[in-house]
Design a protein around this motif. Structure first.
Motif, PDB file in Angstrom:
ATOM      1  N   GLN A   1     -12.673  -2.785   4.145  1.00 29.04           N
ATOM      2  CA  GLN A   1     -11.562  -2.751   5.093  1.00 29.04           C
ATOM      3  C   GLN A   1     -12.021  -2.459   6.508  1.00 29.04           C
TER       4      GLN A   1
ATOM      5  N   ASN B   1      -8.249   2.348  11.477  1.00 32.02           N
ATOM      6  CA  ASN B   1      -7.685   1.258  10.682  1.00 32.02           C
ATOM      7  C   ASN B   1      -6.212   1.021  11.021  1.00 32.02           C
TER       8      ASN B   1
ATOM      9  N   MET C   1       4.940   6.487  10.829  1.00 37.57           N
ATOM     10  CA  MET C   1       4.656   6.423   9.406  1.00 37.57           C
ATOM     11  C   MET C   1       4.539   7.842   8.873  1.00 37.57           C
TER      12      MET C   1
ATOM     13  N   ARG D   1       2.566   7.922   3.230  1.00 41.38           N
ATOM     14  CA  ARG D   1       2.313   6.495   3.437  1.00 41.38           C
ATOM     15  C   ARG D   1       1.028   6.298   4.234  1.00 41.38           C
ATOM     16  N   LEU D   2       0.791   7.174   5.188  1.00 39.75           N
ATOM     17  CA  LEU D   2      -0.436   7.087   5.971  1.00 39.75           C
ATOM     18  C   LEU D   2      -1.654   7.380   5.095  1.00 39.75           C
TER      19      LEU D   2
ATOM     20  N   ASP E   1      -1.840   6.842   1.925  1.00 43.15           N
ATOM     21  CA  ASP E   1      -2.001   5.639   1.104  1.00 43.15           C
ATOM     22  C   ASP E   1      -2.696   4.522   1.877  1.00 43.15           C
ATOM     23  N   LEU E   2      -2.372   4.386   3.151  1.00 43.03           N
ATOM     24  CA  LEU E   2      -2.994   3.353   3.975  1.00 43.03           C
ATOM     25  C   LEU E   2      -4.472   3.646   4.188  1.00 43.03           C
TER      26      LEU E   2
ATOM     27  N   GLY F   1      -3.902   4.318  -3.365  1.00 40.18           N
ATOM     28  CA  GLY F   1      -3.021   3.966  -2.267  1.00 40.18           C
ATOM     29  C   GLY F   1      -2.800   2.477  -2.167  1.00 40.18           C
ATOM     30  N   ARG F   2      -2.600   2.008  -0.954  1.00 40.86           N
ATOM     31  CA  ARG F   2      -2.233   0.614  -0.730  1.00 40.86           C
ATOM     32  C   ARG F   2      -3.263  -0.362  -1.310  1.00 40.86           C
ATOM     33  N   LYS F   3      -4.543  -0.037  -1.209  1.00 37.51           N
ATOM     34  CA  LYS F   3      -5.569  -0.996  -1.623  1.00 37.51           C
ATOM     35  C   LYS F   3      -5.624  -1.217  -3.133  1.00 37.51           C
TER      36      LYS F   3
ATOM     37  N   TYR G   1       2.831  -0.435  -4.148  1.00 42.60           N
ATOM     38  CA  TYR G   1       2.591  -1.576  -3.279  1.00 42.60           C
ATOM     39  C   TYR G   1       2.347  -2.794  -4.156  1.00 42.60           C
TER      40      TYR G   1
END
Length: 293
Positions: free
Chosen positions: A14, A145, A229, A233-234, A236-237, A275-277, A285
């Protein structure tokens, strides 16, 4: 050293992909090194997808996209970085691995003034520079990021970093990449994460103790404090594994209890809920590929 034009990036996850993209879009000759062909192809696809997204959003034109893609090359041999003027390592936040990468890159660079930079988000630069033959050429350049969007880069000099290296790196970041820089002391977490991570960990502890749900924690900070955010959530990002790695590095240096990763966060990482990935963290997600970046 003349103006920096030949860039190397080690790692095309990423962060590495984002760094390679912004350098290519800025007109640099970019060589990305990954551990194998599959990882290199995955990194290439990640960068091209981001460039396509930028075209769709009107951030760049189709011609600029093609030129940026043309400036990107991929390899699996660190030795191919020999002619680079600046190499940025962006492998996972693992201290032994990063130390090894910095040492390998330092050995293959032929220009005695070539700069080796680490995108570490928490590891003191002195630790990474210790094994390099030219520790004065090693510096920390911490991008954020998503790299093409976020304007900031933290610049971290160790006790041995040459003033010339810091000045050249800052000039490249601001004049070539158009980034905003701040200087940070060589302490684990630097400036941003030293402030941010305790906040994220406090949000995790609030969920862990049952004081609030992840949705309510995030809604509270978004609607009550105007944060774009919420903290979970942050997290997770960023990636929960990365949050743990940063927290562990900060705790190891300062022994501050607020820096210690909560048990819930460790269990989530052990379960692969990054998290998100991975498609699942404190929130779900479903659009994620399920493959960690």
């Amino acid at each position: 050293m003349s103006e920096i034009e030949r860039i190397g990036v080690v790692g095309a996850g990423q962060m590495g992909a984002g760094i390679a993209e912004v350098c290519a879009r800025a007109g640099c000759d970019v060589l990305v090194v990954e551990q194998d062909r599959a990882a290199a192809e995955s990194g290439r696809a990640r960068i091209l997808a981001s460039l396509d997204h930028a075209v769709r959003r009107g951030k760049i034109g189709a011609g600029e996209r093609e030129q940026a893609a043309w400036r990107l090359r991929f390899a699996v041999d660190v030795g191919e970085l020999a002619d680079r003027q600046l190499v940025i390592e962006a492998v996972i936040e693992d201290e032994p691995l990063k130390c090894d990468v910095v040492s390998q890159v330092d050995k293959v660079l032929t220009d005695p003034e070539a700069i080796v930079a680490s995108n570490t988000s928490s590891i003191p630069i002195m630790k990474l520079a210790h094994g390099a033959g030219r520790p004065g050429n090693v510096i920390g350049l911490h991008f954020f990021n998503p790299v093409p969007v976020m304007p900031l880069v933290e610049v971290i000099s160790s006790l041995t970093t040459s003033p010339r290296v810091r000045e050249q790196a800052e000039s490249f970041l601001t004049r070539t990449l158009g980034k905003r820089t701040i200087r940070a002391a060589d302490r684990s977490g630097f400036v941003v994460n030293a402030l941010l991570v305790p906040y994220l960990l406090a949000a995790v502890r609030m969920v862990e103790t049952g004081r609030a749900t992840p949705a309510d924690v995030d809604s509270g900070m978004e609607a009550g404090c105007a944060h774009p955010m919420g903290p979970l959530r942050l997290a997770d990002l960023i990636g929960l594994d990365t949050v743990v790695a940063i927290a562990e590095s900060m705790y190891a240096e300062d022994r501050e209890p607020l820096f210690a990763p909560p048990p819930l966060l460790r269990r989530m990482v052990q379960a692969g809920h990054l998290g998100r990935k991975t498609g699942r963290g404190f929130h779900a997600y479903p659009e994620a590929s399920g493959v960690p970046a």
